[in-house]
Write an enzyme that holds these catalytic residues in place. Sequence first.
Site, PDB file in Angstrom:
ATOM      1  N   ARG A 238       0.854  -1.183   0.000  1.00  0.00           N
ATOM      2  CA  ARG A 238       0.000   0.000   0.000  1.00  0.00           C
ATOM      3  C   ARG A 238       0.894   1.238   0.000  1.00  0.00           C
ATOM      4  O   ARG A 238       1.949   1.258   0.667  1.00  0.00           O
ATOM      5  CB  ARG A 238      -0.888   0.041   1.256  1.00  0.00           C
ATOM      6  CG  ARG A 238      -2.086  -0.891   1.207  1.00  0.00           C
ATOM      7  CD  ARG A 238      -3.133  -0.451   0.169  1.00  0.00           C
ATOM      8  NE  ARG A 238      -4.327  -1.275   0.173  1.00  0.00           N
ATOM      9  CZ  ARG A 238      -4.544  -2.302  -0.644  1.00  0.00           C
ATOM     10  NH1 ARG A 238      -3.639  -2.646  -1.538  1.00  0.00           N
ATOM     11  NH2 ARG A 238      -5.682  -2.966  -0.592  1.00  0.00           N
ATOM     12  N   ASP A 262       4.052  -0.059  -7.370  1.00  0.00           N
ATOM     13  CA  ASP A 262       2.774  -0.475  -7.955  1.00  0.00           C
ATOM     14  C   ASP A 262       1.614   0.156  -7.196  1.00  0.00           C
ATOM     15  O   ASP A 262       0.484   0.143  -7.664  1.00  0.00           O
ATOM     16  CB  ASP A 262       2.660  -2.008  -7.881  1.00  0.00           C
ATOM     17  CG  ASP A 262       1.398  -2.543  -8.544  1.00  0.00           C
ATOM     18  OD1 ASP A 262       1.108  -2.117  -9.687  1.00  0.00           O
ATOM     19  OD2 ASP A 262       0.692  -3.377  -7.937  1.00  0.00           O
ATOM     20  N   GLU A 267      -4.021   7.181  -4.871  1.00  0.00           N
ATOM     21  CA  GLU A 267      -4.159   6.655  -6.239  1.00  0.00           C
ATOM     22  C   GLU A 267      -5.468   7.155  -6.846  1.00  0.00           C
ATOM     23  O   GLU A 267      -6.463   7.251  -6.137  1.00  0.00           O
ATOM     24  CB  GLU A 267      -4.205   5.115  -6.205  1.00  0.00           C
ATOM     25  CG  GLU A 267      -2.920   4.504  -5.719  1.00  0.00           C
ATOM     26  CD  GLU A 267      -3.029   2.981  -5.544  1.00  0.00           C
ATOM     27  OE1 GLU A 267      -4.044   2.390  -5.955  1.00  0.00           O
ATOM     28  OE2 GLU A 267      -2.093   2.398  -4.989  1.00  0.00           O
ATOM     29  N   HIS A 285      -1.061  -0.201  -9.931  1.00  0.00           N
ATOM     30  CA  HIS A 285      -1.735  -1.092  -8.975  1.00  0.00           C
ATOM     31  C   HIS A 285      -2.278  -2.350  -9.673  1.00  0.00           C
ATOM     32  O   HIS A 285      -3.498  -2.584  -9.704  1.00  0.00           O
ATOM     33  CB  HIS A 285      -2.860  -0.357  -8.238  1.00  0.00           C
ATOM     34  CG  HIS A 285      -3.250  -1.031  -6.942  1.00  0.00           C
ATOM     35  ND1 HIS A 285      -3.649  -0.345  -5.825  1.00  0.00           N
ATOM     36  CD2 HIS A 285      -3.307  -2.348  -6.580  1.00  0.00           C
ATOM     37  CE1 HIS A 285      -3.938  -1.192  -4.847  1.00  0.00           C
ATOM     38  NE2 HIS A 285      -3.734  -2.427  -5.295  1.00  0.00           N
TER      39      HIS A 285
HETATM   40  C1  DGY Z   1      -5.795  -6.122  -2.617  1.00  0.00           C
HETATM   41  O1  DGY Z   1      -6.416  -7.175  -2.752  1.00  0.00           O
HETATM   42  O2  DGY Z   1      -5.627  -5.598  -1.516  1.00  0.00           O
HETATM   43  C2  DGY Z   1      -5.291  -5.469  -3.852  1.00  0.00           C
HETATM   44  O3  DGY Z   1      -4.468  -4.395  -3.562  1.00  0.00           O
HETATM   45  C3  DGY Z   1      -6.449  -5.026  -4.735  1.00  0.00           C
HETATM   46  O4  DGY Z   1      -7.338  -4.332  -3.948  1.00  0.00           O
END
Ligand code: DGY
Length: 319
Positions: A238, A262, A267, A285
């Site tokens: 994150r 990523d 975002e 992402h």
């Molecule tokens: C997750 O599953 O947390 C991915 O980042 C997509 O939301």
Amino acid sequence: MKPVVLVTRKLPAAVEDRLLRDYRPRLNPEDRLYDGDSLIESAAGADAIVACHTERFTAQVIDRLPQSVRILANYSVGFDHVDIDAAKRHGLVVTNTPGVLSDATAEVTILLMLGAARRAGEGERLVRTRTWKDWSPAFMVGTQVTGKRLGIVGMGRVGQVVARRARGFDMTIHYHNRRRLPPDQEQGAIFHPTPEDLMPNCDFLAFHCVSTPETRRMLNTERIALLPDGAVVVNASRGAVVDDEALIEALKSGKVAAAGLDVYNNEPNIHPGYRDLPNTFLMPHIGSATKETRDAMGFRALDNLDAFFAGREPGDRVA
Ligand code: DGY
């Protein structure tokens, strides 16, 4: 009567087919984004919501959700978009989808490591823009991955798969985790009880921890200073774990040779500093974005719904 399920985003066809078979879903064929107000409106009369990390279930939103909504089955492993305390206060069951995206996310971490270290973004831009002029011994020289030390913050399911894949590059694995893993999961990786202990051992640093108040801005100026000069930072967890200003400064000075990212704060409106730097390798992402994984995430979310409506405890309950 089949339960009514608000489905916030367009899901893979096989997942929507199962929803149509077993529930009365309110699908989103246009894949439009919900904000707090439209979520609350669309949830009127729904028994459940299948949501993604693109919707924010703040305390204010959860307070205003119709009482009929009893479960929020997330189509994501991360649940930092949900105020878990507020959900608990309201007796709203919350689930996630752990396990099924570890391989896909680990693939992207390896992509980020290679892309950042070997300057893949720069190289691709040169070729595409016809500005590639020549080959020379000094041209596009990057950082070798093979044999280096990889530090992993967060040695859960994804972190452990990343460690396995990285061993294929003869990397030595160091890690920091809330608790030390048993030897069969550690597989020889070297545990560091604090991020400060870990940092000096990271030629490459990868984040795979959850976003919590404790991990927020974990990569800050002080910790970057502890990294070896020329380290490579990658993040597929994150954006919140990174202090953007601090990382951008370190990328400019060369303290951090390159970053592969990523995920980002705010975002998709990411810190513009990342776009302007040549030594960033940037993905939008896509950690879990394979057909296999996106199907599996949907089925996992529906397994949780099925359990809940059959009166069983959902396997992946987080609230
Ligand atoms: C997750 O599953 O947390 C991915 O980042 C997509 O939301």
